[in-house]
Design a protein around this motif. Structure first.
Motif, mmCIF file in Angstrom:
data_model
loop_
_atom_site.group_PDB
_atom_site.id
_atom_site.type_symbol
_atom_site.label_atom_id
_atom_site.label_comp_id
_atom_site.label_asym_id
_atom_site.label_seq_id
_atom_site.Cartn_x
_atom_site.Cartn_y
_atom_site.Cartn_z
ATOM 1 N N PHE A 1 -10.547 -19.492 8.437
ATOM 2 C CA PHE A 1 -10.689 -19.379 10.228
ATOM 3 C C PHE A 1 -12.277 -19.923 10.348
ATOM 4 C CE2 PHE A 1 -12.034 -17.910 14.245
ATOM 5 C CZ PHE A 1 -10.788 -18.147 14.979
ATOM 6 N N HIS A 2 -12.571 -21.087 10.564
ATOM 7 C CA HIS A 2 -13.903 -21.580 11.012
ATOM 8 C C HIS A 2 -14.405 -21.895 12.478
ATOM 9 C CE1 HIS A 2 -17.487 -24.178 10.342
ATOM 10 N NE2 HIS A 2 -17.187 -24.502 11.504
ATOM 11 N N PHE A 3 -15.134 -20.794 12.970
ATOM 12 C CA PHE A 3 -15.524 -20.939 14.425
ATOM 13 C C PHE A 3 -16.870 -21.046 14.535
ATOM 14 C CE2 PHE A 3 -17.199 -18.154 17.845
ATOM 15 C CZ PHE A 3 -16.287 -18.697 18.928
ATOM 16 N N THR B 1 -21.814 -19.606 23.487
ATOM 17 C CA THR B 1 -21.337 -18.408 23.921
ATOM 18 C C THR B 1 -22.037 -17.174 23.471
ATOM 19 O OG1 THR B 1 -20.134 -18.464 21.774
ATOM 20 C CG2 THR B 1 -19.000 -19.297 23.586
ATOM 21 N N PRO B 2 -21.935 -16.106 23.691
ATOM 22 C CA PRO B 2 -22.708 -14.923 23.152
ATOM 23 C C PRO B 2 -22.660 -14.683 21.712
ATOM 24 C CG PRO B 2 -21.682 -14.263 25.328
ATOM 25 C CD PRO B 2 -21.062 -15.575 24.989
ATOM 26 N N ARG B 3 -23.409 -13.870 21.108
ATOM 27 C CA ARG B 3 -23.402 -13.802 19.625
ATOM 28 C C ARG B 3 -22.061 -12.618 19.436
ATOM 29 N NH1 ARG B 3 -29.444 -12.478 18.187
ATOM 30 N NH2 ARG B 3 -30.280 -14.545 18.868
ATOM 31 N N PRO B 4 -21.622 -12.782 18.325
ATOM 32 C CA PRO B 4 -20.320 -11.913 18.156
ATOM 33 C C PRO B 4 -20.857 -10.244 18.151
ATOM 34 C CG PRO B 4 -20.414 -13.472 16.387
ATOM 35 C CD PRO B 4 -21.676 -13.575 17.181
ATOM 36 N N ASN C 1 -18.650 -5.685 15.570
ATOM 37 C CA ASN C 1 -17.486 -5.681 15.070
ATOM 38 C C ASN C 1 -16.905 -6.741 14.684
ATOM 39 O OD1 ASN C 1 -17.269 -2.685 15.269
ATOM 40 N ND2 ASN C 1 -16.091 -2.747 17.224
ATOM 41 N N GLY C 2 -17.518 -7.808 15.028
ATOM 42 C CA GLY C 2 -17.428 -9.276 14.434
ATOM 43 C C GLY C 2 -16.345 -9.848 15.671
ATOM 44 N N GLU C 3 -16.272 -9.467 16.677
ATOM 45 C CA GLU C 3 -15.465 -9.908 18.016
ATOM 46 C C GLU C 3 -16.058 -11.121 18.377
ATOM 47 O OE1 GLU C 3 -13.483 -5.741 18.999
ATOM 48 O OE2 GLU C 3 -15.640 -6.260 19.526
ATOM 49 N N PHE D 1 -14.062 -11.803 26.363
ATOM 50 C CA PHE D 1 -14.155 -11.114 25.142
ATOM 51 C C PHE D 1 -12.683 -11.203 24.372
ATOM 52 C CE2 PHE D 1 -13.944 -6.968 22.966
ATOM 53 C CZ PHE D 1 -15.197 -7.183 21.995
ATOM 54 N N HIS D 2 -12.815 -11.581 23.235
ATOM 55 C CA HIS D 2 -11.649 -11.432 22.372
ATOM 56 C C HIS D 2 -11.859 -10.635 20.947
ATOM 57 C CE1 HIS D 2 -7.682 -12.359 21.559
ATOM 58 N NE2 HIS D 2 -8.013 -12.873 20.263
#
Length: 149
Positions: A121-123, A128-131, A134-136, A148-149
């Motif tokens: 999974f390459h994102f 966008t805001p930083r993760p 928790n890595g979300e 938010f996801h």
């Protein structure tokens, strides 16, 4: 080898064996390229320095239209992964400036087709805001609201 994964060696030196390594070899069968580029949108939690890097996959996204830029960046990123993984036939799927539901559908489809193998999974979340801690990750909707996801 002791129970905690430490080998004792000559001269009182120790080698630590990683415990995170997989016991069985897994194969990567697919790559999800999720590019939330949001060209022209600065991240809300970061002030860009001047000058700053502009190239995405060796392309200046401001030199052509936004639609063409994100298509070409997606193509070039896929070509780079294909060049690194020449021996294997990977299934590539791109999501360019996707919605939350598009990313969810992509992940479900790739996970189902991979069965028990790995999917990369390459994102890339530009604008966008930083993760979160928790890595979300964050995605923007088509009307530029932050989701938010």
């Amino acid at each position: 080898l002791s129970d905690d994964g430490i080998h004792s060696g000559a001269g009182n030196q120790y080698t630590i064996t990683p415990t995170w390594r997989l016991r069985e070899r897994m194969k990567t069968v697919g790559v999800c390229l999720v590019l939330a580029l949001n060209i022209g949108t600065d991240p809300p939690d970061l002030v860009k320095p001047t000058p700053c890097a502009k190239l995405q996959c060796w392309l200046d996204p401001t030199s052509i239209s936004r639609l063409k830029a994100k298509e070409r960046i997606g193509e070039r990123l896929e070509q780079q992964y294909a060049k690194w993984q020449q021996r294997s036939k990977l299934k590539y799927r791109r999501a360019l400036d996707p919605t939350v539901s598009a990313v969810k559908d992509l992940c479900i489809r790739m996970r189902e087709s991979a069965k028990n193998e790995r999917v990369l999974f390459h994102f890339n979340g530009q604008g966008t805001p930083r993760p979160t801690a928790n890595g979300e990750i964050w995605l923007l909707t088509s009307i530029t609201r932050i989701i938010f996801h």
